[in-house]
Motif scaffolding. Structure first.
Motif, short mmCIF file in Angstrom:
data_model
loop_
_atom_site.label_atom_id
_atom_site.label_comp_id
_atom_site.label_asym_id
_atom_site.label_seq_id
_atom_site.Cartn_x
_atom_site.Cartn_y
_atom_site.Cartn_z
N SER A 128 -1.23 -18.40 -36.24
CA SER A 128 -2.67 -18.28 -35.96
C SER A 128 -2.91 -17.82 -34.53
O SER A 128 -3.69 -16.88 -34.29
CB SER A 128 -3.36 -19.61 -36.21
N SER A 131 -1.82 -14.23 -34.02
CA SER A 131 -2.75 -13.28 -34.62
C SER A 131 -3.93 -13.01 -33.70
O SER A 131 -4.34 -11.86 -33.50
CB SER A 131 -3.24 -13.80 -35.97
N MET A 149 -7.56 -15.64 -35.83
CA MET A 149 -6.68 -16.80 -35.93
C MET A 149 -6.67 -17.37 -37.34
O MET A 149 -5.61 -17.65 -37.92
CB MET A 149 -7.12 -17.89 -34.95
N ILE A 150 -7.87 -17.51 -37.91
CA ILE A 150 -7.96 -18.13 -39.25
C ILE A 150 -7.34 -17.22 -40.31
O ILE A 150 -6.56 -17.68 -41.16
CB ILE A 150 -9.44 -18.43 -39.58
N SER A 151 -7.67 -15.95 -40.28
CA SER A 151 -7.13 -15.03 -41.29
C SER A 151 -5.62 -14.86 -41.14
O SER A 151 -4.89 -14.81 -42.14
CB SER A 151 -7.83 -13.67 -41.20
N GLY A 153 -3.46 -17.09 -39.80
CA GLY A 153 -2.81 -18.33 -40.23
C GLY A 153 -2.83 -18.49 -41.74
O GLY A 153 -1.84 -18.89 -42.36
N SER A 203 -4.12 -9.81 -37.48
CA SER A 203 -3.70 -10.83 -38.45
C SER A 203 -2.41 -10.47 -39.16
O SER A 203 -1.59 -11.35 -39.47
CB SER A 203 -4.81 -11.07 -39.47
#
Length: 254
Positions: A128, A131, A149-151, A153, A203
């Protein structure tokens, strides 16, 4: 004579086990061959030959008896450079005389069974953060750091999960990149993300086969054409799977 033959096979077993661990952990072909030959020379086999490909190792030892040859198959490969370093450390201990044959074999068997990877939560956290940082490196804005970060991870966790259920690497990478594209597009649609391209690029960097490309080039430069070309082909297929997953999202859902 029988004892000498038995000892030769034990030496070959040590060499092959060391090569197997290194190759499964992402070691370069020329490094694997050099380590095996150095271990054999340290135990008294001056004339040894090894032929290493990404899917198998052939090792032979010459002596007073007819040449002995063994083959092992490599079916699983990952990236675990710590194990490569640990095998190198064992090899240096053998060369310096600190480990005898039985001790070296036990050390390598323990290393083969040892799990030195970080827990999944640490891997996901690192993916994360990486990314988000890659997104900034590609001229993205800080307002897209959290979506990247979310995508990223989620994509990495998806890759690990899919690979456990379907042990086909390229299929897992395609699905993981699809998840990344889907989440990135969702963030942009709801207004939490701004630049879709930089979010996606940052990502997917955790899935990019950087080590494969590096090893392919190094093997080609070292003259290992079969290994270099096969690793290059694997890297190309991985890149194609990642690109196909993103293209599917952008083509049908954007």
């Amino acid at each position: 004579m029988d004892k000498m033959v038995e000892q030769t096979y034990e030496i070959m077993e040590v060499c092959l086990l060391a090569g197997k661990i290194m190759l499964q952990s992402g070691g370069e072909t020329y490094r694997v061959e050099d380590t095996m030959m150095r271990i054999a020379a340290s135990f008294g086999i001056e004339k040894s030959h090894s032929y290493v490909t990404p899917t198998g190792i052939i090792f032979s030892a010459e002596g007073s008896e007819p040449t002995k040859t063994k083959l092992i198959r490599i079916s699983e490969r990952s990236t675990d450079l710590k194990k490569v370093a640990m095998v190198n450390s064992i090899s240096r201990s053998i060369s310096s005389g600190e480990l005898d044959l039985n001790a070296a074999l036990n050390e390598l068997k323990n290393l083969e069974d040892l799990n030195v990877t970080f827990p999944m939560k640490y891997q996901a956290a690192a993916a994360s953060i990486a990314s988000g940082c890659f997104m900034i490196m590609f001229n993205g804005g800080w307002n897209d750091f959290i979506p990247a970060m979310i995508s990223g991870g989620a994509g990495y966790i998806s890759f690990i999960a899919f690979h456990r259920f379907v042990p086909i690497k390229f299929f897992s990478e395609f699905l993981a990149s699809f998840v990344i594209g889907l989440i990135s597009l969702l963030f942009v649609r709801i207004g939490l993300g701004h630049k879709l391209d930089t979010i996606i690029i940052g990502s997917v960097m955790t899935l990019v086969p950087g080590l494969l490309v590096t090893n392919a080039i190094r093997d080609l430069m070292a003259g290992h054409l079969v290994s270099g070309l096969s690793k290059g082909a694997e890297a190309f297929l991985t890149a194609f799977a990642i690109g196909a997953g993103i293209a599917f999202v952008l083509s049908f859902l954007k």
